[in-house]
Design an enzyme around this catalytic site. Structure first.
Site, PDB file in Angstrom:
ATOM      1  CE1 TYR A  12      -3.799   2.162   0.504  1.00 17.33           C
ATOM      2  CE2 TYR A  12      -2.641   3.195   2.446  1.00 17.33           C
ATOM      3  CZ  TYR A  12      -3.801   3.255   1.472  1.00 17.33           C
ATOM      4  OH  TYR A  12      -4.704   4.238   1.735  1.00 17.33           O
ATOM      5  CE  LYS A  41      -3.530   4.779  -1.814  1.00 18.45           C
ATOM      6  NZ  LYS A  41      -4.843   5.141  -2.675  1.00 18.45           N
TER       7      LYS A  41
HETATM    8  P1  NAP Z   1     -14.093   3.238   0.651  1.00 17.52           P
HETATM    9  O1  NAP Z   1     -14.924   3.687   0.996  1.00 17.52           O
HETATM   10  O2  NAP Z   1     -13.443   1.466   0.675  1.00 17.52           O
HETATM   11  O3  NAP Z   1     -13.972   3.337  -1.015  1.00 17.52           O
HETATM   12  C1  NAP Z   1     -12.725   2.727  -1.912  1.00 17.52           C
HETATM   13  C2  NAP Z   1     -13.532   2.881  -3.209  1.00 17.52           C
HETATM   14  O4  NAP Z   1     -12.789   2.213  -4.274  1.00 17.52           O
HETATM   15  C3  NAP Z   1     -14.835   2.123  -3.487  1.00 17.52           C
HETATM   16  O5  NAP Z   1     -15.712   3.055  -4.213  1.00 17.52           O
HETATM   17  C4  NAP Z   1     -14.529   1.014  -4.347  1.00 17.52           C
HETATM   18  O6  NAP Z   1     -15.582   0.652  -5.174  1.00 17.52           O
HETATM   19  C5  NAP Z   1     -13.536   1.502  -5.080  1.00 17.52           C
HETATM   20  N1  NAP Z   1     -12.432   0.440  -5.894  1.00 17.52           N
HETATM   21  C6  NAP Z   1     -11.680  -0.491  -5.157  1.00 17.52           C
HETATM   22  N2  NAP Z   1     -11.116  -1.176  -5.903  1.00 17.52           N
HETATM   23  C7  NAP Z   1     -11.759  -1.000  -7.053  1.00 17.52           C
HETATM   24  C8  NAP Z   1     -11.559  -1.605  -8.307  1.00 17.52           C
HETATM   25  N3  NAP Z   1     -10.550  -2.485  -8.430  1.00 17.52           N
HETATM   26  N4  NAP Z   1     -12.004  -0.965  -9.463  1.00 17.52           N
HETATM   27  C9  NAP Z   1     -13.177  -0.007  -9.288  1.00 17.52           C
HETATM   28  N5  NAP Z   1     -12.958   0.687  -7.883  1.00 17.52           N
HETATM   29  C10 NAP Z   1     -12.617   0.203  -7.131  1.00 17.52           C
HETATM   30  O7  NAP Z   1     -12.741   3.715   1.005  1.00 17.52           O
HETATM   31  P2  NAP Z   1     -12.078   5.293   1.137  1.00 17.52           P
HETATM   32  O8  NAP Z   1     -11.361   5.508   2.496  1.00 17.52           O
HETATM   33  O9  NAP Z   1     -13.168   6.227   0.558  1.00 17.52           O
HETATM   34  O10 NAP Z   1     -10.997   5.255   0.155  1.00 17.52           O
HETATM   35  C11 NAP Z   1     -10.860   6.351  -0.973  1.00 17.52           C
HETATM   36  C12 NAP Z   1      -9.157   6.469  -1.281  1.00 17.52           C
HETATM   37  O11 NAP Z   1      -8.756   7.035  -0.065  1.00 17.52           O
HETATM   38  C13 NAP Z   1      -8.493   5.261  -1.632  1.00 17.52           C
HETATM   39  O12 NAP Z   1      -7.318   5.686  -2.545  1.00 17.52           O
HETATM   40  C14 NAP Z   1      -7.654   5.147  -0.086  1.00 17.52           C
HETATM   41  O13 NAP Z   1      -6.394   4.391  -0.240  1.00 17.52           O
HETATM   42  C15 NAP Z   1      -7.463   6.457   0.157  1.00 17.52           C
HETATM   43  N6  NAP Z   1      -7.294   6.785   1.720  1.00 17.52           N
HETATM   44  C16 NAP Z   1      -8.150   6.350   2.687  1.00 17.52           C
HETATM   45  C17 NAP Z   1      -7.724   6.362   3.854  1.00 17.52           C
HETATM   46  C18 NAP Z   1      -8.953   6.102   5.028  1.00 17.52           C
HETATM   47  O14 NAP Z   1      -8.317   6.484   6.491  1.00 17.52           O
HETATM   48  N7  NAP Z   1     -10.303   5.925   4.665  1.00 17.52           N
HETATM   49  C19 NAP Z   1      -6.810   7.160   4.322  1.00 17.52           C
HETATM   50  C20 NAP Z   1      -5.741   7.608   3.232  1.00 17.52           C
HETATM   51  C21 NAP Z   1      -5.973   7.388   1.789  1.00 17.52           C
HETATM   52  P3  NAP Z   1     -16.106  -1.056  -5.473  1.00 17.52           P
HETATM   53  O15 NAP Z   1     -15.943  -1.621  -4.325  1.00 17.52           O
HETATM   54  O16 NAP Z   1     -17.628  -0.571  -5.671  1.00 17.52           O
HETATM   55  O17 NAP Z   1     -15.412  -1.220  -6.727  1.00 17.52           O
END
Ligand code: NAP
Length: 256
Positions: A157, A161
């Site tokens: 990861y 990133k």
């Molecule tokens: P989330 O609610 O789990 O959302 C992740 C999204 O990515 C979902 O819409 C999922 O859609 C989509 N996704 C994952 N794999 C995919 C694939 N192979 N094809 C198409 N869509 C895919 O999590 P989130 O926290 O909002 O994450 C959004 C971003 O923020 C990510 O890049 C994550 O690494 C980053 N981030 C999150 C955090 C945190 O603490 N939450 C912190 C830093 C960075 P489907 O499952 O419907 O495909």
């Protein structure tokens, strides 16, 4: 006057969390949005919600690792809405966590393809559309993990990133003269299904620990990260490019 009037945006990872909140916010600020994720029902529901609020959205389901999807999203934005101004490349996965010696090459590849190769594929098709428009904003959701923090068990990861940040710097240099801004958005811990605090078996002690890592002593709501994405997407950030833009509640400066 809304800040994204007359703009067209692609938002990936829009079925949940940060992407869903950003798509709704961009639409409420006047953008016409193409939203994508694998779960068709969720993005259809989001598009219906946006339409009910008076906005315009087109939902296209697919896997972000698929080059054909990257192309289809841009074609749809151009055909349906007349062009592309903004892409929020936000889809991502934490994937398998654990010691490096126990990580399978398949898990490594899945995480790198979902988080980093998808960013390349998105940009490959989005950039010509932004060039045709005479400018625009590309945003990639990266993370403080791999940038300001090394967290045990998150090697793939973190590498994916950090790789996005390298991609952003190169693209910002490559495209700045064409009025295309390119930035990475680095959220801190955010209350979404992807957060370790919402993983199966994760109890209040995990939440308390993760909250304590942040100077603000709490997680972000997805809507707060969406506002940072809106800033980077909008003309308010007209001189902001090539950055690793932290919206991290101070997790990067907190030491005990
Ligand atoms: P989330 O609610 O789990 O959302 C992740 C999204 O990515 C979902 O819409 C999922 O859609 C989509 N996704 C994952 N794999 C995919 C694939 N192979 N094809 C198409 N869509 C895919 O999590 P989130 O926290 O909002 O994450 C959004 C971003 O923020 C990510 O890049 C994550 O690494 C980053 N981030 C999150 C955090 C945190 O603490 N939450 C912190 C830093 C960075 P489907 O499952 O419907 O495909």
């Amino acid at each position: 006057m809304t800040v994204l009037s007359n703009k067209v945006a692609i938002v990936t990872g829009a079925s949940s969390g940060i992407g869903r909140a950003a798509a709704a916010l961009f639409a409420s600020e006047g953008a016409r949005v193409v939203v994508t994720a694998r779960r068709q029902a969720e993005i259809d529901g989001l598009a219906a919600e946006i339409a009910a609020a008076g906005g315009e959205a087109l939902a296209i389901a697919g896997d972000i690792r698929d080059e054909a999807l990257a192309q289809r999203l841009v074609e749809a934005a151009t055909k349906r809405f007349g062009g592309l101004d903004i892409a929020f490349n936000n889809a991502g996965t934490v994937g398998e966590m654990g010691p490096i010696a126990e990580m399978s090459p398949d898990s490594w590849r899945e995480i790198l393809e979902t988080n980093l190769t998808s960013a390349f594929l998105g940009a490959k098709y989005q950039v010509p559309a932004l060039q045709a428009r005479g400018g625009g904003s590309l945003i990639f959701t990266s993370s403080f993990v791999g940038y300001t923090a090394g967290l045990a068990g998150m090697s793939a990861y973190a590498a994916s990133k950090a790789g996005q940040i390298g991609l952003v710097k190169a693209l910002a240099a490559e495209l700045g003269s064409q009025r295309i801004r390119v930035n990475a958005l680095l959220p801190g811990g955010t209350d979404t299904p992807a957060s370790v605090t919402n993983a199966p078996g994760s109890g209040p002690e995990v939440l308390a620990f993760v909250e304590s890592l942040h100077a603000l002593k709490r997680l972000a709501r997805p809507q707060e990260i969406a506002k940072a994405a809106l800033f980077l997407a909008s003309d308010a950030a007209s001189f902001v490019t090539g950055t690793a833009f932290l919206a991290d509640g101070g997790v990067s400066i907190q030491r005990g």
